[in-house]
Design an enzyme around this catalytic site. Structure first.
Site, PDB file in Angstrom:
ATOM      1  N   THR A 314      12.552  12.834  -0.703  1.00 50.95           N
ATOM      2  CA  THR A 314      12.405  11.564  -1.420  1.00 50.95           C
ATOM      3  C   THR A 314      12.023  10.453  -0.452  1.00 50.95           C
ATOM      4  OG1 THR A 314      14.029  12.204  -3.105  1.00 50.95           O
ATOM      5  CG2 THR A 314      13.576   9.851  -2.860  1.00 50.95           C
ATOM      6  N   TRP A 317       8.467  11.165   0.894  1.00 44.40           N
ATOM      7  CA  TRP A 317       7.445  10.869  -0.116  1.00 44.40           C
ATOM      8  C   TRP A 317       7.000   9.416  -0.025  1.00 44.40           C
ATOM      9  CZ3 TRP A 317       7.110   7.367  -4.122  1.00 44.40           C
ATOM     10  CH2 TRP A 317       6.104   7.583  -5.061  1.00 44.40           C
ATOM     11  N   HIS A 318       7.927   8.533   0.323  1.00 48.66           N
ATOM     12  CA  HIS A 318       7.600   7.107   0.340  1.00 48.66           C
ATOM     13  C   HIS A 318       6.720   6.700   1.514  1.00 48.66           C
ATOM     14  CE1 HIS A 318      10.769   6.779  -2.705  1.00 48.66           C
ATOM     15  NE2 HIS A 318      10.231   5.622  -3.017  1.00 48.66           N
ATOM     16  N   GLY A 319       6.721   7.473   2.580  1.00 50.80           N
ATOM     17  CA  GLY A 319       5.864   7.099   3.687  1.00 50.80           C
ATOM     18  C   GLY A 319       6.071   7.946   4.917  1.00 50.80           C
ATOM     19  N   PHE A 478       2.245   4.213  -0.915  1.00 53.33           N
ATOM     20  CA  PHE A 478       3.019   5.436  -1.116  1.00 53.33           C
ATOM     21  C   PHE A 478       2.212   6.462  -1.902  1.00 53.33           C
ATOM     22  CE2 PHE A 478       6.726   2.273  -1.221  1.00 53.33           C
ATOM     23  CZ  PHE A 478       6.727   2.209   0.160  1.00 53.33           C
TER      24      PHE A 478
END
Length: 478
Positions: A314, A317-319, A478
Site C-alpha cells: 500500500t 503503491w503511493h510512490g 501515484f
C-alpha cells in the site's frame, strides 16, 4: 489536463457533454466518451497514451485467452500479473530500485531516467482486476474491445481514481440511462469536489509546501504542527475532492461509481480509518492481495504477515520512496496493535478519535517529507521545538493569512463526521417526485437553494482559478 483547470471547465467538459447528449445512439455515445478520454489523457501525456493503449490491448487479449482456455488459465493469469506489475515496476520503481541497491552495495548501477506516466497505478490496477475477475468467473470476458477500452480509459477516473472494478460498471458500459435529475446531482457533486480542491486543498497546500521546503532554522513546534495539519487537510481535500468530481462526472454520463471517502477523520481507530479512506484502494488490496495470501484463515502469525505485506505494498503503491513504504508499515503496525492489544478496543470513542488523528497525522508527516530524515526532524520539532526565534515566529505569521485561516476553519468543520446530516440532505435532494405530484414547497426550495449555492461555488472557483497558478493534484504522481 486537470479537472480544476479553465480548459477543462470552460471547453472540454461542455463540448463533450453537449455532444454526448445530442447523440441518440448508445454506441456513438460510447465512441464519444472513448475519443474524449484519449484526448484528455493525450493532452498531458501524448507519448504515454501508447502505453495505456498497450495495457488495454494486452489485458483484453489475456482475458479473452482465459475465457477460451480450459487448461492454461493459471498460466495466462500469471502472464497478466507479470505484464501489469512489470510495466508498473519499470516505469515507476526501476530508478528507486537501482538507487536503493546502489546506496546499500555501492555498485554504481545505471539509474534510468523515465518520466512517470500519469495515472499508471490507477489504470494498471483496474486492468489487472478485470483479468483476475474473469479468471475467477465473476465476470465474463468482454468480446467488444471498445467496451474494455472505455472501462480503462474513461476520463473521470483515468488519472487519479477511484479504482473502478469492471464488475461494478460493465452493465452501464453496455447499456445505461441518462436521467435529468441524476445529471443535476452529478453536476452538484462535481462542483462540490471542485470547491474542496480549489478553495480548501490549494490554500492548505500553499502553507504545507512552504513549511516542508523551509530552512531548518524556521521550524519550531508551532510551525511544525502547522505544516502537519495543513498537509493532512490538503491531501484529504485534494484527493476526496477529485473523487467527488469523478463520481459527479460519472453520474452526469450515466455511470455510478462507489464512494471513495466517508469522513475518515472521524474514525475512532486506524482500522476504521482504512474503511473510510481511499476505499477503492483498500478494497482492491483486500480482494486481490490479502485474501489470496490467505487473509486471516491460516492462524494469527500468518495473518500478521499478510497484513504487513499488504501495507508494505500500500505504501509502495503511493510512490517510489522509502517514506511511502514507512508510512504504509506505520499504519500496518497500528492495525496489528489494535487487533491484539485488547485495551485499544475498549478506549472511549473520543479518546479513540484523538489517538487515530495523531497516528494519521504523524504518518502523513513522513508521507509528505522528501526524506525519512526530514520526516523525523519535523516530528521531533512537533514535540520538542520550543525555540521561538524571531525568524521562526516571523515565518509562522507569514503563513497565517486571513484566507488560510478561514479555509482552515472550513476544512476542519467539513472534515468532521457529519454523515447523518449529509445523508439526510442528500436523500432530500435526490428524492424523486411522484408522477403527477406537484413538487412540495419545502423540497423545491431545498433543491433550488442547493443549485444556487452550486452555481455560486462554481463561479467562485473559476475566479480563483483565473487569478492563481498554484493548482497541483497530489495523487497525479501515484
Amino acid at each position: 489536463m486537470v479537472f480544476s483547470s479553465l480548459e477543462f471547465l470552460c471547453v472540454f467538459l461542455p463540448v463533450v457533454f453537449i455532444l454526448y447528449c445530442i447523440v441518440p445512439n448508445h454506441k456513438v455515445k460510447n465512441a464519444i466518451l472513448i475519443a474524449a478520454s484519449l484526448l484528455f489523457y493525450a493532452y498531458g501525456e501524448p507519448v504515454y497514451i501508447l502505453l495505456m493503449m498497450a495495457s488495454v490491448v494486452v489485458n483484453y487479449s489475456l482475458a479473452r485467452g482465459i475465457s477460451c482456455s480450459k487448461n492454461h488459465k493459471k498460466l495466462i493469469l500469471a502472464v497478466a500479473v507479470a505484464a501489469n506489475i512489470g510495466a508498473l515496476a519499470v516505469f515507476k520503481y526501476a530508478a528507486f530500485f537501482m538507487e536503493s541497491v546502489d546506496g546499500i552495495f555501492k555498485v554504481n548501477l545505471p539509474v534510468p531516467n523515465l518520466v512517470l506516466p500519469i495515472g499508471i497505478s490507477f489504470f494498471t490496477f483496474q486492468a489487472l482486476s478485470y483479468v483476475i475477475d474473469v479468471y475467477r468467473g465473476q465476470v465474463e470476458a468482454q468480446k467488444n474491445f471498445a467496451r474494455v477500452l472505455l472501462y480503462i480509459s474513461f476520463f473521470p477516473q483515468l488519472i487519479a481514481g477511484p479504482i473502478v472494478r469492471y464488475r461494478d460498471i460493465y452493465r452501464e458500459i453496455e447499456n445505461r440511462h441518462q436521467d435529468r435529475d441524476e445529471v443535476v446531482q452529478g453536476l452538484r457533486r462535481f462542483i462540490l469536489g471542485l470547491g474542496k480542491k480549489v478553495l480548501i486543498a490549494n490554500a492548505m497546500g500553499l502553507v504545507a509546501d512552504a513549511i516542508f521546503s523551509a530552512e531548518v532554522s524556521s521550524i519550531n513546534i508551532a510551525v511544525a504542527w502547522m505544516g502537519a495539519l495543513t498537509y493532512m487537510l490538503q491531501i484529504f481535500y485534494d484527493f476526496s475532492g477529485y473523487s467527488d468530481m469523478a463520481i459527479g462526472l460519472g453520474k452526469m454520463f450515466g455511470f455510478h461509481f462507489k464512494e471513495n471517502f466517508i469522513y475518515p477523520y472521524g474514525s475512532s481507530s486506524v482500522k476504521e480509518f482504512w474503511r473510510r479512506w481511499h476505499i477503492s484502494l483498500s478494497t482492491w488490496f483486500k480482494e486481490y492481495l490479502y485474501i489470496p495470501l490467505g487473509g486471516n484463515r491460516k492462524g494469527r502469525f500468518r495473518t500478521c504477515i499478510n497484513k504487513i505485506i499488504v501495507f508494505f505494498f500500500t505504501g509502495l503503491w503511493h510512490g517510489a520512496n522509502w517514506t511511502f513504504i514507512i508510512w504504509g508499515l506505520w499504519h500496518g503496525l497500528f492495525l496489528l496493535l489494535e487487533e491484539y492489544l485488547g485495551f485499544l478496543k475498549k478506549i472511549p470513542k473520543v479518546i479513540g478519535r484523538i489517538y487515530t488523528l495523531l497516528v494519521v497525522c504523524l504518518g502523513f508527516v513522513v508521507f509528505r517529507a522528501d526524506t525519512f530524515k526530514q520526516g523525523m526532524f519535523m516530528i521531533k520539532e512537533m514535540f520538542t521545538g520550543t525555540a521561538f526565534t524571531a525568524e521562526s515566529v516571523s515565518f509562522a505569521w507569514q503563513q497565517l493569512t486571513p484566507w488560510v485561516i478561514v479555509m482552515f476553519i472550513a476544512a476542519v468543520v467539513f472534515a468532521a463526521p457529519l454523515r447523518p446530516v449529509a445523508d439526510k440532505v442528500r436523500a432530500a435532494l435526490q428524492k424523486p417526485f411522484a408522477e403527477g405530484e406537484k413538487p412540495g414547497g419545502r423540497q423545491m426550495a431545498l433543491r433550488t437553494a442547493a443549485n444556487v449555492i452550486a452555481v455560486m461555488l462554481l463561479v467562485w472557483c473559476i475566479i480563483r482559478l483565473s487569478g492563481g497558478t498554484y493548482n497541483p493534484f497530489i495523487y497525479f504522481r501515484f
